[in-house]
Each structure stands twice: as C-alpha cells, then as structure tokens.
Design a protein around this motif. Sequence first.
Motif, PDB file in Angstrom:
ATOM      1  N   GLN A 209       0.831  -1.216   0.000  1.00  0.00           N
ATOM      2  CA  GLN A 209       0.000   0.000   0.000  1.00  0.00           C
ATOM      3  C   GLN A 209       0.864   1.263   0.000  1.00  0.00           C
ATOM      4  OE1 GLN A 209      -2.796  -1.164  -0.579  1.00  0.00           O
ATOM      5  NE2 GLN A 209      -2.837  -3.127   0.461  1.00  0.00           N
ATOM      6  N   ARG A 210       1.969   1.204  -0.727  1.00  0.00           N
ATOM      7  CA  ARG A 210       2.864   2.347  -0.779  1.00  0.00           C
ATOM      8  C   ARG A 210       3.402   2.562  -2.196  1.00  0.00           C
ATOM      9  NH1 ARG A 210       4.452  -0.196   4.135  1.00  0.00           N
ATOM     10  NH2 ARG A 210       4.334   1.193   5.971  1.00  0.00           N
ATOM     11  N   ILE A 211       3.919   3.765  -2.414  1.00  0.00           N
ATOM     12  CA  ILE A 211       4.698   4.076  -3.605  1.00  0.00           C
ATOM     13  C   ILE A 211       6.079   4.482  -3.111  1.00  0.00           C
ATOM     14  CG2 ILE A 211       4.956   5.567  -5.618  1.00  0.00           C
ATOM     15  CD1 ILE A 211       1.886   5.947  -5.521  1.00  0.00           C
ATOM     16  N   ARG A 212       7.116   3.857  -3.671  1.00  0.00           N
ATOM     17  CA  ARG A 212       8.478   4.116  -3.224  1.00  0.00           C
ATOM     18  C   ARG A 212       9.364   4.447  -4.433  1.00  0.00           C
ATOM     19  NH1 ARG A 212       9.778  -0.701   1.017  1.00  0.00           N
ATOM     20  NH2 ARG A 212      11.230   0.828   1.908  1.00  0.00           N
ATOM     21  N   LYS A 213      10.518   5.006  -4.161  1.00  0.00           N
ATOM     22  CA  LYS A 213      11.419   5.370  -5.248  1.00  0.00           C
ATOM     23  C   LYS A 213      12.857   4.974  -4.907  1.00  0.00           C
ATOM     24  CE  LYS A 213      12.305  10.160  -3.748  1.00  0.00           C
ATOM     25  NZ  LYS A 213      12.209  11.585  -4.143  1.00  0.00           N
ATOM     26  N   ILE A 214      13.611   4.693  -5.967  1.00  0.00           N
ATOM     27  CA  ILE A 214      15.030   4.384  -5.852  1.00  0.00           C
ATOM     28  C   ILE A 214      15.796   5.557  -6.459  1.00  0.00           C
ATOM     29  CG2 ILE A 214      16.848   2.720  -6.372  1.00  0.00           C
ATOM     30  CD1 ILE A 214      14.503   0.761  -7.140  1.00  0.00           C
ATOM     31  N   LEU A 215      16.549   6.245  -5.662  1.00  0.00           N
ATOM     32  CA  LEU A 215      17.317   7.385  -6.153  1.00  0.00           C
ATOM     33  C   LEU A 215      18.521   6.915  -6.972  1.00  0.00           C
ATOM     34  CD1 LEU A 215      17.328   9.792  -3.068  1.00  0.00           C
ATOM     35  CD2 LEU A 215      15.827   9.830  -5.063  1.00  0.00           C
ATOM     36  N   PRO A 216      19.088   7.793  -7.772  1.00  0.00           N
ATOM     37  CA  PRO A 216      20.273   7.420  -8.562  1.00  0.00           C
ATOM     38  C   PRO A 216      21.422   6.892  -7.712  1.00  0.00           C
ATOM     39  CG  PRO A 216      19.340   9.456  -9.416  1.00  0.00           C
ATOM     40  CD  PRO A 216      18.589   9.140  -8.157  1.00  0.00           C
ATOM     41  N   ASP A 217      21.472   7.277  -6.423  1.00  0.00           N
ATOM     42  CA  ASP A 217      22.538   6.767  -5.561  1.00  0.00           C
ATOM     43  C   ASP A 217      22.231   5.390  -4.983  1.00  0.00           C
ATOM     44  OD1 ASP A 217      20.653   7.254  -3.598  1.00  0.00           O
ATOM     45  OD2 ASP A 217      21.803   8.794  -2.551  1.00  0.00           O
TER      46      ASP A 217
ATOM     47  N   LYS B 160      -1.243   1.433   5.450  1.00  0.00           N
ATOM     48  CA  LYS B 160      -2.539   0.913   5.876  1.00  0.00           C
ATOM     49  C   LYS B 160      -3.475   0.807   4.677  1.00  0.00           C
ATOM     50  CE  LYS B 160      -2.166   3.034  10.474  1.00  0.00           C
ATOM     51  NZ  LYS B 160      -2.777   3.994  11.432  1.00  0.00           N
ATOM     52  N   THR B 161      -4.320  -0.207   4.694  1.00  0.00           N
ATOM     53  CA  THR B 161      -5.298  -0.383   3.629  1.00  0.00           C
ATOM     54  C   THR B 161      -6.506   0.504   3.895  1.00  0.00           C
ATOM     55  OG1 THR B 161      -4.623  -2.670   3.274  1.00  0.00           O
ATOM     56  CG2 THR B 161      -6.788  -2.031   2.435  1.00  0.00           C
ATOM     57  N   GLY B 162      -6.852   1.350   2.922  1.00  0.00           N
ATOM     58  CA  GLY B 162      -7.991   2.235   3.104  1.00  0.00           C
ATOM     59  C   GLY B 162      -8.106   3.217   1.960  1.00  0.00           C
ATOM     60  N   TYR B 163      -8.959   4.192   2.145  1.00  0.00           N
ATOM     61  CA  TYR B 163      -9.168   5.233   1.132  1.00  0.00           C
ATOM     62  C   TYR B 163      -9.391   6.552   1.852  1.00  0.00           C
ATOM     63  CZ  TYR B 163     -11.003   7.474  -3.141  1.00  0.00           C
ATOM     64  OH  TYR B 163     -11.203   8.294  -4.223  1.00  0.00           O
ATOM     65  N   ASP B 164      -8.300   7.149   2.255  1.00  0.00           N
ATOM     66  CA  ASP B 164      -8.400   8.450   2.909  1.00  0.00           C
ATOM     67  C   ASP B 164      -7.130   9.241   2.647  1.00  0.00           C
ATOM     68  OD1 ASP B 164      -6.387   7.619   4.768  1.00  0.00           O
ATOM     69  OD2 ASP B 164      -7.924   6.733   6.046  1.00  0.00           O
ATOM     70  N   GLY B 165      -7.145  10.489   3.060  1.00  0.00           N
ATOM     71  CA  GLY B 165      -5.973  11.332   2.916  1.00  0.00           C
ATOM     72  C   GLY B 165      -6.043  12.361   1.819  1.00  0.00           C
ATOM     73  N   ASP B 166      -7.105  12.333   0.987  1.00  0.00           N
ATOM     74  CA  ASP B 166      -7.209  13.321  -0.079  1.00  0.00           C
ATOM     75  C   ASP B 166      -7.163  14.735   0.495  1.00  0.00           C
ATOM     76  OD1 ASP B 166      -7.264  11.535  -2.115  1.00  0.00           O
ATOM     77  OD2 ASP B 166      -9.343  11.862  -2.698  1.00  0.00           O
ATOM     78  N   GLY B 167      -6.372  15.574  -0.146  1.00  0.00           N
ATOM     79  CA  GLY B 167      -6.215  16.952   0.299  1.00  0.00           C
ATOM     80  C   GLY B 167      -5.076  17.136   1.284  1.00  0.00           C
ATOM     81  N   GLY B 168      -4.450  16.037   1.662  1.00  0.00           N
ATOM     82  CA  GLY B 168      -3.350  16.081   2.614  1.00  0.00           C
ATOM     83  C   GLY B 168      -2.093  15.458   2.048  1.00  0.00           C
ATOM     84  N   PRO B 169      -1.047  15.341   2.875  1.00  0.00           N
ATOM     85  CA  PRO B 169       0.220  14.761   2.423  1.00  0.00           C
ATOM     86  C   PRO B 169       0.066  13.317   1.957  1.00  0.00           C
ATOM     87  CG  PRO B 169       0.486  15.912   4.510  1.00  0.00           C
ATOM     88  CD  PRO B 169      -0.987  15.806   4.269  1.00  0.00           C
ATOM     89  N   ALA B 170       0.661  13.009   0.820  1.00  0.00           N
ATOM     90  CA  ALA B 170       0.562  11.663   0.253  1.00  0.00           C
ATOM     91  C   ALA B 170       1.139  10.609   1.190  1.00  0.00           C
ATOM     92  CB  ALA B 170       1.272  11.613  -1.094  1.00  0.00           C
ATOM     93  N   LEU B 171       2.128  10.974   1.977  1.00  0.00           N
ATOM     94  CA  LEU B 171       2.737  10.030   2.908  1.00  0.00           C
ATOM     95  C   LEU B 171       1.791   9.615   4.025  1.00  0.00           C
ATOM     96  CD1 LEU B 171       6.336  11.526   3.184  1.00  0.00           C
ATOM     97  CD2 LEU B 171       5.746   9.237   2.328  1.00  0.00           C
TER      98      LEU B 171
END
Length: 355
Positions: free
Chosen positions: A66-74, A85-96
Amino acid sequence: MQRLILAFLVVLGFDAQAATIHTIAGTGEAGFSGDGGPATKAKINNPFGVVRGPDDAIYFCEYSGQRIRKILPDGTIHTVAGNGKTGYDGDGGPALEASFNKPHEIRFDSEGDLYAVDMANNAVRKIDMKTGIVTTYAGGRVGYSGDGTAATKAALKKPHSIQFGPKGHLYICDIGNHVIRRVHNDTRIITTFAGTGKPGKTPDGSKIQGTPLKGPRSIDFDRKGDMWLATREGNQVFRFDMKRGVIRHIAGTGKKGFTGNGAPAKKATLSGPKGICIDKRGNVYLADTESHSVRMVDAKTGKLELIAGTGKAGNGTTTDPLKCRMDRLHGVYIDRDGSLLIGDSQAHKVRVVRF
C-alpha cells in the motif's frame, strides 16, 4: 530449444547471452524496511508498476504494501506515498499520510506529477510532486457510469493500468467493465474510448468504437501515437491504429499457454499478460504474468521471443535472464538507456535487464 532461441535473437541483433539481469530493490522477503538505505537491502512488498521519474529516480508501487516508493540514482530507497494501511483516505493532505488499497500502476504526466491506479478503491489518484498533496483524479466508487461528466464523478470497476496519450489525455484500463476510459486533458471529462461494457472477441481490423474487449489490462503508446493493449483474460495483444480508428491483432491466439517462442506472435499462446511497454524500435515487451516471464514481439519479424524467465515460478539470483526464475511479475518499463525494468511481484524485487 533455448539454444535455438538464443541463436535466433543474436541474428536479429539482440545478443541474449550478453544480456544480464540484476536486482535493484528488494531482498526477496516481503515487508517494509530500509528507507534511507540501499534499496537492495530493503524489504518491499509485491511491487507492481514501475517507471522512471522526471527526477531520474525509479518509482514503483507496492500492491500489498500500500505504498509508492522510489530508488534514487545513488541506490537508496525512499517512500513517496502511502502510510502502509489499507484504506481510502488522505485526499487533500500529504501523500505520505494517505491510505491506498492495492495500487496497480503509476505514471507521470507532462508536468511531472504522479498518478496512481488505486484499484480496490476504484480510483485514479494524483500526487502533486511539488506540494506532496494527494487527490482523487478519477473515479472513487464502483460501477460503470459518469461518461460525459467530470472524471471525479465517474464510477470505475477495478481499474488496473493507465497511460498518457500523445495529447496528454489519460487512458484507464477499466478492466472490470471491459472498457478503456479516457479523461480529457483540458476538460477533465471522462468518456469510454473503447469496449462495449461486456467481454467479447476483438476481431482483427474491427473498429475501435463498438468492438468488445476481453479484460483490457495494460496499455502503452508507440512513437507513432498508436495505443497497444494487452488483454488479461483474452491472452492477446492489439494495436489501436488511432488515425484509421481500427484495431489490429498482433499477438496471442486467445488461448492461455506458454508456446510459440521464436515463432509468429499471432500463433503463440500467452498466459495472462499484465504489463506492456514499447521501446524506440517498436519492439513490444510483455509481462506474461502467469508464465513468470518477459516476452517480446519483435517489430521487424513479428515473432515472439523469450527475453527473461524460464516459464516456471521462482526467485532467481542468476544474472542470466533466460535462467532467472521470476514470480508473477506485473510491471515492465523500457528505461531511457533501453534497459528493461521489471516489477517482479511475488519475488518481492525490482529487477533490471540490461541488453
């Protein structure tokens, strides 16, 4: 048979023996750990869609994490969105701080913002990469409605993959409804682009409008602006000729299987393809999920070639792509240098094949 395939690919200019496969994220154990450290030592959880971002980082979504992650060039890994957490909330707030429910695919628009298919929430969500704020861009409720209205008022049914077309419109594989939806870039109005709402055969040469699709799973666009579609239940690949408005059958007989490597793609059998991408030469790569392999439709010959995997599930550690077992991979993406990024889902790794 494998030696024959290798020899054939070398003749085409693709030296399979020179290709290598490497893990760039994940230990092979499902979980969540490692943020800020080396991606290869981090635990990740069922990676699906993978893409190179405008900041040169590699992004992937975790279907079970339930996340989006990134690998930096380093080589370090960081979480971009999702609280786990599994759910559907957070719109309008920080994506994290937001909750997701089985994110399938991620893509960037021309402005550098990130879009995620939040499958079990029947939504496409947008992350403003400047502010880090998440909002719902399309859908948010289950069903098949809303054509001709704002995308946020539409109902989708288990959307899986997305891609932006040449004009900036967002196309959505609304697989539960057996259609492809389109959100207009300027008006944000949603319409049905292809499919009838019911599964059915897709004859070669049929019109885009009014022709059934069977499990439209993943899409990409080639350099000419044509759309390519992999159908999951249909076990086929199609090219949508956007100028002529017709659909061309490219690969797969419609039967499920793992046959036809080195032979004409139309006569081959596919096994639940769930990812598609196209390189600069027009070669089409497939995450043939149920055969645990990457297969390629050669643009010049029209033949289907095995690129990685053995046809059997596993969590390989070899650097030989044709000997490296994978496990229900979903995401495939051609990187800027021509290498192939793979979301090796149930092996809990992100891999790269370098040619």
